[in-house]
Motif scaffolding. Structure first.
Motif, PDB file in Angstrom:
ATOM      1  N   ASP A  98       0.893  -1.372   0.442  1.00  0.00           N
ATOM      2  CA  ASP A  98       0.176  -0.002   0.322  1.00  0.00           C
ATOM      3  C   ASP A  98       0.555   1.565  -0.162  1.00  0.00           C
ATOM      4  OD1 ASP A  98      -2.505  -1.044   0.229  1.00  0.00           O
ATOM      5  OD2 ASP A  98      -2.541  -1.490   2.523  1.00  0.00           O
ATOM      6  N   ALA A  99       2.168   1.282   0.109  1.00  0.00           N
ATOM      7  CA  ALA A  99       2.790   2.050   0.176  1.00  0.00           C
ATOM      8  C   ALA A  99       2.841   3.074  -0.669  1.00  0.00           C
ATOM      9  CB  ALA A  99       4.051   1.602   1.081  1.00  0.00           C
ATOM     10  N   VAL A 100       2.948   2.065  -1.927  1.00  0.00           N
ATOM     11  CA  VAL A 100       3.187   2.859  -3.648  1.00  0.00           C
ATOM     12  C   VAL A 100       1.129   2.643  -4.053  1.00  0.00           C
ATOM     13  CG1 VAL A 100       3.845   2.230  -5.759  1.00  0.00           C
ATOM     14  CG2 VAL A 100       5.144   1.638  -3.955  1.00  0.00           C
ATOM     15  N   PRO A 101       1.242   4.370  -4.732  1.00  0.00           N
ATOM     16  CA  PRO A 101       0.009   4.109  -5.591  1.00  0.00           C
ATOM     17  C   PRO A 101      -0.432   3.614  -6.158  1.00  0.00           C
ATOM     18  CG  PRO A 101       1.186   6.515  -4.559  1.00  0.00           C
ATOM     19  CD  PRO A 101       1.440   5.217  -3.979  1.00  0.00           C
ATOM     20  N   SER A 102      -1.689   3.370  -6.082  1.00  0.00           N
ATOM     21  CA  SER A 102      -1.955   2.337  -7.603  1.00  0.00           C
ATOM     22  C   SER A 102      -2.674   2.456  -8.422  1.00  0.00           C
ATOM     23  CB  SER A 102      -1.910   1.283  -6.719  1.00  0.00           C
ATOM     24  OG  SER A 102      -2.910   0.413  -6.577  1.00  0.00           O
ATOM     25  N   ALA A 103      -2.969   2.471  -9.392  1.00  0.00           N
ATOM     26  CA  ALA A 103      -4.324   3.242 -10.424  1.00  0.00           C
ATOM     27  C   ALA A 103      -4.909   1.753 -10.460  1.00  0.00           C
ATOM     28  CB  ALA A 103      -4.141   3.003 -12.186  1.00  0.00           C
ATOM     29  N   PHE A 151       5.189   9.594 -12.663  1.00  0.00           N
ATOM     30  CA  PHE A 151       4.140   8.843 -11.638  1.00  0.00           C
ATOM     31  C   PHE A 151       4.131   9.163  -9.701  1.00  0.00           C
ATOM     32  CE2 PHE A 151       6.443   6.235 -13.859  1.00  0.00           C
ATOM     33  CZ  PHE A 151       5.688   5.272 -15.207  1.00  0.00           C
ATOM     34  N   GLU A 152       2.857   9.157  -9.604  1.00  0.00           N
ATOM     35  CA  GLU A 152       3.200   9.164  -7.967  1.00  0.00           C
ATOM     36  C   GLU A 152       3.613   8.441  -7.386  1.00  0.00           C
ATOM     37  OE1 GLU A 152      -1.463  10.188  -6.615  1.00  0.00           O
ATOM     38  OE2 GLU A 152      -1.964  10.819  -8.499  1.00  0.00           O
ATOM     39  N   ARG A 187       0.049  -4.550 -10.160  1.00  0.00           N
ATOM     40  CA  ARG A 187      -0.285  -3.799 -10.658  1.00  0.00           C
ATOM     41  C   ARG A 187       0.219  -2.272 -11.482  1.00  0.00           C
ATOM     42  NH1 ARG A 187       0.200  -0.471  -4.895  1.00  0.00           N
ATOM     43  NH2 ARG A 187       2.414  -1.525  -4.572  1.00  0.00           N
ATOM     44  N   SER A 188      -0.712  -1.054 -11.524  1.00  0.00           N
ATOM     45  CA  SER A 188       0.284  -0.362 -11.900  1.00  0.00           C
ATOM     46  C   SER A 188       0.484   0.871 -11.422  1.00  0.00           C
ATOM     47  CB  SER A 188      -0.887   0.186 -13.611  1.00  0.00           C
ATOM     48  OG  SER A 188      -0.700  -0.958 -14.470  1.00  0.00           O
ATOM     49  N   LEU A 189       0.624   2.163 -11.856  1.00  0.00           N
ATOM     50  CA  LEU A 189       0.707   2.867 -11.061  1.00  0.00           C
ATOM     51  C   LEU A 189      -0.115   4.414 -11.957  1.00  0.00           C
ATOM     52  CD1 LEU A 189       5.100   3.350 -11.494  1.00  0.00           C
ATOM     53  CD2 LEU A 189       3.253   2.464  -9.425  1.00  0.00           C
ATOM     54  N   ARG A 190       0.036   5.669 -10.599  1.00  0.00           N
ATOM     55  CA  ARG A 190      -1.120   6.242 -10.649  1.00  0.00           C
ATOM     56  C   ARG A 190       0.034   7.209 -11.723  1.00  0.00           C
ATOM     57  NH1 ARG A 190      -3.517   7.901  -5.659  1.00  0.00           N
ATOM     58  NH2 ARG A 190      -4.926   6.250  -5.087  1.00  0.00           N
ATOM     59  N   GLU A 191      -0.129   7.562 -12.488  1.00  0.00           N
ATOM     60  CA  GLU A 191       0.549   8.782 -14.167  1.00  0.00           C
ATOM     61  C   GLU A 191       0.587   9.656 -14.069  1.00  0.00           C
ATOM     62  OE1 GLU A 191      -0.119   4.877 -17.446  1.00  0.00           O
ATOM     63  OE2 GLU A 191       1.875   6.128 -17.505  1.00  0.00           O
ATOM     64  N   ARG A 232      -1.916   4.297 -23.944  1.00  0.00           N
ATOM     65  CA  ARG A 232      -2.473   2.832 -23.654  1.00  0.00           C
ATOM     66  C   ARG A 232      -3.655   2.501 -22.537  1.00  0.00           C
ATOM     67  NH1 ARG A 232       0.393   4.211 -19.989  1.00  0.00           N
ATOM     68  NH2 ARG A 232       2.552   3.177 -18.812  1.00  0.00           N
ATOM     69  N   SER A 233      -4.459   2.070 -23.162  1.00  0.00           N
ATOM     70  CA  SER A 233      -5.570   1.437 -21.276  1.00  0.00           C
ATOM     71  C   SER A 233      -5.959   0.205 -20.926  1.00  0.00           C
ATOM     72  CB  SER A 233      -7.127   2.443 -21.540  1.00  0.00           C
ATOM     73  OG  SER A 233      -7.392   1.696 -22.782  1.00  0.00           O
ATOM     74  N   THR A 234      -6.609  -0.463 -20.494  1.00  0.00           N
ATOM     75  CA  THR A 234      -6.663  -1.654 -19.995  1.00  0.00           C
ATOM     76  C   THR A 234      -6.991  -2.484 -21.758  1.00  0.00           C
ATOM     77  OG1 THR A 234      -8.764  -0.750 -19.388  1.00  0.00           O
ATOM     78  CG2 THR A 234      -7.387  -1.415 -18.135  1.00  0.00           C
ATOM     79  N   ASP A 235      -7.982  -1.728 -22.820  1.00  0.00           N
ATOM     80  CA  ASP A 235      -8.100  -2.176 -24.050  1.00  0.00           C
ATOM     81  C   ASP A 235      -7.237  -1.525 -24.834  1.00  0.00           C
ATOM     82  OD1 ASP A 235     -11.006  -1.883 -22.653  1.00  0.00           O
ATOM     83  OD2 ASP A 235     -10.815   0.060 -23.459  1.00  0.00           O
ATOM     84  N   GLY A 236      -6.146  -1.776 -24.602  1.00  0.00           N
ATOM     85  CA  GLY A 236      -5.213  -2.116 -25.250  1.00  0.00           C
ATOM     86  C   GLY A 236      -4.405  -1.093 -25.596  1.00  0.00           C
ATOM     87  N   ALA A 237      -3.204  -0.487 -26.934  1.00  0.00           N
ATOM     88  CA  ALA A 237      -1.926   1.040 -26.467  1.00  0.00           C
ATOM     89  C   ALA A 237      -2.962   0.934 -28.248  1.00  0.00           C
ATOM     90  CB  ALA A 237      -1.220  -0.070 -27.048  1.00  0.00           C
ATOM     91  N   VAL A 238      -2.408   2.097 -28.325  1.00  0.00           N
ATOM     92  CA  VAL A 238      -1.838   3.023 -29.963  1.00  0.00           C
ATOM     93  C   VAL A 238      -1.315   3.721 -29.981  1.00  0.00           C
ATOM     94  CG1 VAL A 238      -3.616   5.128 -29.067  1.00  0.00           C
ATOM     95  CG2 VAL A 238      -3.827   4.487 -31.775  1.00  0.00           C
ATOM     96  N   ALA A 239      -1.212   4.118 -31.049  1.00  0.00           N
ATOM     97  CA  ALA A 239       0.271   4.862 -31.437  1.00  0.00           C
ATOM     98  C   ALA A 239       0.024   5.416 -32.953  1.00  0.00           C
ATOM     99  CB  ALA A 239       1.590   3.660 -31.826  1.00  0.00           C
ATOM    100  N   PHE A 240       0.322   7.099 -32.385  1.00  0.00           N
ATOM    101  CA  PHE A 240       0.506   7.735 -33.495  1.00  0.00           C
ATOM    102  C   PHE A 240       1.514   8.631 -34.275  1.00  0.00           C
ATOM    103  CE2 PHE A 240      -3.905   8.151 -31.820  1.00  0.00           C
ATOM    104  CZ  PHE A 240      -4.633   8.268 -32.515  1.00  0.00           C
TER     105      PHE A 240
END
Length: 379
Positions: A58-63, A159-160, A207-211, A283-291
């Protein structure tokens, strides 16, 4: 030539450490358990005893939601390799200080800086400093944050960090920085922003970090846009030549940043572009996109899909950056002299077009494609 640049970096670091007796001034203190043993080798344990500890996560904030991984966390660990320096051999800046723009005499107008803006507080982190440290543990508008940069993949991400700090593990995956947090000793590959097991924490929760958004821009653009910005000081507590980037140069482009060579093997990914072509990735839980960033500069607005959801990418000419937004209803937008005009006729700035934003950052194509081989890509 690229390998020589890496050796030069290691030699510079070693000379700096040897040349300063106990160079542990502000920003230089090593956290507990990161010293060297009697044989001079780094102790990779959390407490200096050779045994990894596993404090509460819990010491590291997560998304709220976990970002996608290209393979199982254990398989990612298997792809980790030494980048040369040991744990904390590239020292994070842990107690940064800042100066006014007029006090900065080592940046040219076209030099890259990484800009952060929150609640009216603007800060600039020069790329020339981050190339030597890769992580700055800082505070931004009341939130404890980590500003992270990987020179080998051209990625800067925020990241937080809660009440802990992040450090450089000394490992790389896909040429990309692997961070660790000093509360749980968990590994966090920078681009993935998601925890994986490592030798100091064998079974962390995944888990993933808050960005938060960092903008890769130039000193001239950022200073013009944010005249009251504070700038990371070269007074870091470490002896480094911050007028020089050990890997090459972005202004003009040279060295590692100008050739097609990699220092280490990359994960397999599509070869749609040259390795170091810059894309704006999201990127999100749905996948990734690049332009493709060059195309976004030219076209100003681009549409695509992240997973199956329509997205809109917008170019910001003020900072030479891009944003990606969810656009589930496929609304039509127009670009008009730096502003984005929505379907209701309202003109808005590129960083706030009235759609839900997705964290977006610059990345070298090889790194993005290696981590997200199924990415949607638009050029």
């Amino acid at each position: 030539m690229v390998s020589h640049s890496r050796r030069q970096f290691l030699a510079t670091t070693a000379l700096a450490v040897a040349g300063i007796s106990g160079c542990v001034g502000r920003g230089g203190d090593l956290p507990t358990g990161e010293g060297a043993g009697s044989d001079g080798a780094a102790d990779d344990s959390a407490d200096g005893t050779g045994t990894a500890s596993t404090p509460g996560a819990d010491a590291v904030p997560s998304a709220e939601a976990r970002l996608p991984l290209p393979m199982e966390p254990a398989a990612l660990r298997d792809n980790a390799m030494s980048g040369g320096p040991p744990k904390d051999g590239i020292p994070s800046i842990n107690d940064p200080t800042f100066v006014a723009p007029d006090a900065v005499d080592y940046l040219s107008p076209g030099d890259p800086v990484f800009g952060a803006l929150a609640d009216g507080v603007a800060k600039a982190y020069p790329q020339k400093i981050l190339a030597h440290h890769e992580i700055v543990n800082d505070e931004l508008a009341g939130t404890n944050v980590a500003v992270t940069y990987c020179p080998l993949t051209g990625t800067v991400q925020g990241f937080e960090r809660g009440e802990t700090t992040f450090g450089v593990s000394g490992r790389l995956i896909n040429n990309n920085l692997v961070m660790y947090d000093r509360a749980t000793e968990t590994w966090w590959p920078q681009i993935l922003a998601t925890s994986i097991p490592g030798p100091w924490n064998e079974d962390p929760p995944v888990r993933s970090l808050r960005e938060f958004r960092l903008v890769w821009t130039t000193w001239e653009r950022w200073r013009t846009s944010q005249p009251e910005t504070r700038v990371l000081s070269t007074d870091t507590g470490h002896a480094r030549n911050y007028r020089s980037d050990p890997y090459g140069s972005y202004n003009p482009r040279g060295g590692y940043y100008a050739n097609g060579n990699l220092l280490f093997p990359a994960l397999d990914g599509p070869d749609t572009f040259e390795k170091k072509t810059v894309v704006m990735g999201a990127r999100s839980t749905d996948g990734a996109v690049a332009f493709l960033k060059e195309s976004l500069r030219d076209r100003k607005l681009m549409t695509g899909e992240l997973g199956d959801e329509p997205v809109l990418s917008v170019y910001d000419p003020t900072l030479d950056t891009g944003y990606v937004y969810r656009n589930p209803d496929g609304q039509e937008f127009q670009y008009d002299d730096g502003a984005v005009v929505g379907p209701d006729g309202t003109a808005r700035a590129p960083d706030s077009v009235g759609l839900p934003g997705i964290d977006t950052f610059d990345a070298m194509w090889f790194a993005w494609a290696g981590y997200y081989p199924e990415t949607n890509v638009y050029e």
